[in-house]
Design a protein around this motif. Structure first.
Motif, PDB file in Angstrom:
ATOM      1  N   THR A   1       0.823  -1.205   0.000  1.00  0.00           N
ATOM      2  CA  THR A   1       0.000   0.000   0.000  1.00  0.00           C
ATOM      3  C   THR A   1       0.866   1.267   0.000  1.00  0.00           C
ATOM      4  OG1 THR A   1      -0.198  -0.152   2.421  1.00  0.00           O
ATOM      5  CG2 THR A   1      -1.990  -1.093   1.102  1.00  0.00           C
TER       6      THR A   1
ATOM      7  N   ASN B   1      -7.550  -3.416   0.619  1.00  0.00           N
ATOM      8  CA  ASN B   1      -7.114  -2.412   1.590  1.00  0.00           C
ATOM      9  C   ASN B   1      -7.054  -1.017   0.971  1.00  0.00           C
ATOM     10  OD1 ASN B   1      -6.882  -4.260   3.726  1.00  0.00           O
ATOM     11  ND2 ASN B   1      -4.818  -4.855   3.082  1.00  0.00           N
TER      12      ASN B   1
ATOM     13  N   LYS C   1      -9.269   2.359   1.976  1.00  0.00           N
ATOM     14  CA  LYS C   1      -8.717   3.689   2.243  1.00  0.00           C
ATOM     15  C   LYS C   1      -9.335   4.763   1.339  1.00  0.00           C
ATOM     16  CE  LYS C   1      -4.094   2.384   3.908  1.00  0.00           C
ATOM     17  NZ  LYS C   1      -2.632   2.557   3.699  1.00  0.00           N
ATOM     18  N   LYS C   2      -9.666   4.338   0.116  1.00  0.00           N
ATOM     19  CA  LYS C   2     -10.190   5.297  -0.860  1.00  0.00           C
ATOM     20  C   LYS C   2     -11.496   4.731  -1.440  1.00  0.00           C
ATOM     21  CE  LYS C   2      -7.311   7.883  -2.993  1.00  0.00           C
ATOM     22  NZ  LYS C   2      -6.324   8.535  -3.893  1.00  0.00           N
TER      23      LYS C   2
ATOM     24  N   ARG D   1     -12.756  -3.445   7.288  1.00  0.00           N
ATOM     25  CA  ARG D   1     -12.291  -2.171   6.733  1.00  0.00           C
ATOM     26  C   ARG D   1     -13.201  -1.684   5.603  1.00  0.00           C
ATOM     27  NH1 ARG D   1      -6.974  -5.138   6.398  1.00  0.00           N
ATOM     28  NH2 ARG D   1      -6.075  -4.948   8.483  1.00  0.00           N
TER      29      ARG D   1
END
Length: 522
Positions: A329, A356, A360-361, A383
């Motif tokens: 990442t 992942n 995050k985005k 997540r």
């Protein structure tokens, strides 16, 4: 195998009574007789004390039918009425009278803890206290009765569901439920048998056919389905004699970073092992020699960076792309992944760091092609969708997520669940040996390889999970759970395919037109 909801089972009972012109009392007789047949076949008159605990509703009525038939066949039976309120169902009362007609030893009422009988560890307990209709908290003394069962260490057989277990909501306390050694479930297994929070309440289960209306069973759409060989075999795509590698698709695996080239190697090997015609791996430069040496059957494209992927750019035209395994990442990698998603139209399987990055985005989710397949482990799932209080909330959140983003999501676990079009497909293969590094990379490769061959994404996900688990089951017979490695799962994929044809269902499949079998959507 369909998994019917509580309301569907009630409807099936009602339709069966009407269409077969039998009363609910006689339908209960049929159910109780099937329980007796199951026990009698296994016990063969063994002189083991049997304690049957009956509630005062229809589940208790099933227990009364069982008690009557056991008594008529000479078994040592003690029957108890768990008197948790003063309301009795009409069917319960009818079978209570029938039981009184065959024995002078009438059922003993239990009103509180002082009435609990002694139970030896060598005895058998039949739990017929609450069925699927339980919709209220269990009273304290009945909970104490459940603990009395556990402390006795006697084998406990539950009827339909372990008493105290709801079919559509979580349990507040594990001591509020009977812990069954075996559950005999009517018409279909219950969803709670396969969820992490509730599967522990029955060690084994079996479905009893109580003769529900066949039209109802065959035409009713359910919100969940149990996936076995019977369900996956009709979707198998056979190979023709004159086929060539171009007929089976081109898979691209994108991933890897310094120290994590093994993840791409596993995924690429699994993609070819599940039947893809060609496989290319897109990796950073540091993995070139490793991958070409470890897996010579794969082609390799390298990023310009030595240790990570910074620019996803290729001139090949794959049928499917598996992305994320070992990806990392790093900010440059995230930027490359974002640029890739915004222009990509090829079907995707996304795992590991691909997930992942999406977490995050989350704005990138809108760029996923329809029916992209996501394969998160529990933390990756958290997540993506946020935390959950229980399994039911988790399933609701996953359904909402898949509908919103038009994706297919696999909830990995002991019973991996594929969620597609608001429906749950619960896998039955696999074992604890899969709790090992790299097994998720292999699953990504298997599904990618199936997609390359033209399987519909829903079929590729469901079939891929099944094959992955079957291969692990076969490998575990040789290596055991502790020593099972992800590479073993790849090595036994061929055996998993062959295992599909060890049962007679193949004769049924061969009668179907091949164009209907090959790309059937679940």
């Amino acid at each position: 195998m369909k998994i019917f909801s509580k309301d569907q089972i009630y409807l099936g009972d009602k339709l069966t009574s009407g269409r077969q012109k039998i009363s609910s009392v006689e339908l209960m007789e049929r159910a109780g007789l099937q329980i007796f047949n199951w026990m009698h076949m296994r016990m063969q008159g063994a002189p083991v004390p049997i304690h049957i605990f009956c509630g005062i509703g229809n589940n208790g009525g099933d227990g009364l039918v069982l008690a009557r038939h056991l008594i008529l066949h000479g078994y040592h039976v003690k029957t108890y009425i768990v008197d948790y309120n003063n309301k009795r169902s009409g069917d319960f009362l009818a079978h209570y009278e029938r039981l009184k007609g065959v024995t002078k030893e009438w059922p003993e009422p239990i009103h509180d803890a002082e009435d609990f009988p002694e139970i030896d560890a060598k005895d058998i307990i039949v739990d017929a206290i609450f069925g699927i209709g339980l919709n209220r908290p269990v009273t304290q003394w009945v909970k104490a009765l459940f603990m009395h069962f556990r402390k006795s260490q006697a084998f406990t057989l539950s009827i339909d569901v372990p008493s105290g277990l709801f079919t559509d909501k979580p349990v507040e306390n594990e001591n509020d439920v009977v812990w069954a050694g075996f559950t005999l479930s009517f018409a279909s297994p219950k969803l709670v048998f396969f969820l992490p929070d509730t599967a522990k309440f029955t060690e084994q289960w079996e479905v009893l056919d109580i003769g529900l209306d066949q039209e109802f069973l065959q035409t009713t759409e359910t919100g969940a389905e149990l996936i076995t060989k019977v369900e996956v075999l009709p979707n198998f795509i056979p190979r023709e004699k004159f086929a060539h590698k171009g007929d089976f698709g081109y898979a691209l695996i994108i991933g890897g970073s310094y120290g994590k080239i093994g993840a791409v190697t596993l995924a690429a090997r699994a993609a070819l092992g599940s039947g893809a015609g060609l496989v290319t791996a897109y990796i950073p430069k540091c993995g070139y020699t490793v991958l070409q040496t470890a897996f010579p059957e794969a082609m390799v494209i390298t990023d310009s960076h030595e240790e990570k992927i910074t620019d996803i750019n290729f001139d090949i035209k794959p049928n499917v792309i598996g992305v994320g395994v070992g990806l990392g990442t790093d900010e440059a990698t995230i930027a490359a992944f974002e640029t890739f998603l915004k222009t990509n139209k090829t079907p995707l399987v996304i795992d590991a760091d691909g997930l992942n990055i999406l977490s995050k985005k989350k704005n990138l989710l809108k760029y996923l092609p329809e029916n992209s397949i996501l394969t998160p482990h529990p933390k990756e799932l958290e997540r993506l969708i946020g935390t959950w209080e229980n399994d039911f909330e988790k399933l609701d959140k996953v359904k909402a997520f898949t509908k919103k983003h038009q994706v297919i999501l696999i909830i990995k676990g002991a019973y991996s669940v594929t969620v597609f079009n608001d429906k749950l497909y619960i896998n039955t293969t696999g074992n604890p040996g899969l709790a090992t590094a790299g097994s998720g990379d292999v699953l990504t490769g298997v599904i990618t390889g199936l997609l390359a061959q033209g399987y519909h994404p829903s079929v590729a996900a469901i079939f891929g999970v099944y094959l992955h688990g079957t291969s692990a089951d076969i490998a575990a017979n040789q290596f055991g759970f502790q020593s099972l490695r992800a590479s073993h799962v790849i090595e036994f994929l061929g055996d998993a395919f062959l295992d599909l044809f060890k049962e007679p269902e193949l004769a049924v499949v061969e009668k179907k037109p091949e164009n209907e079998v090959n790309k059937k959507e679940v």
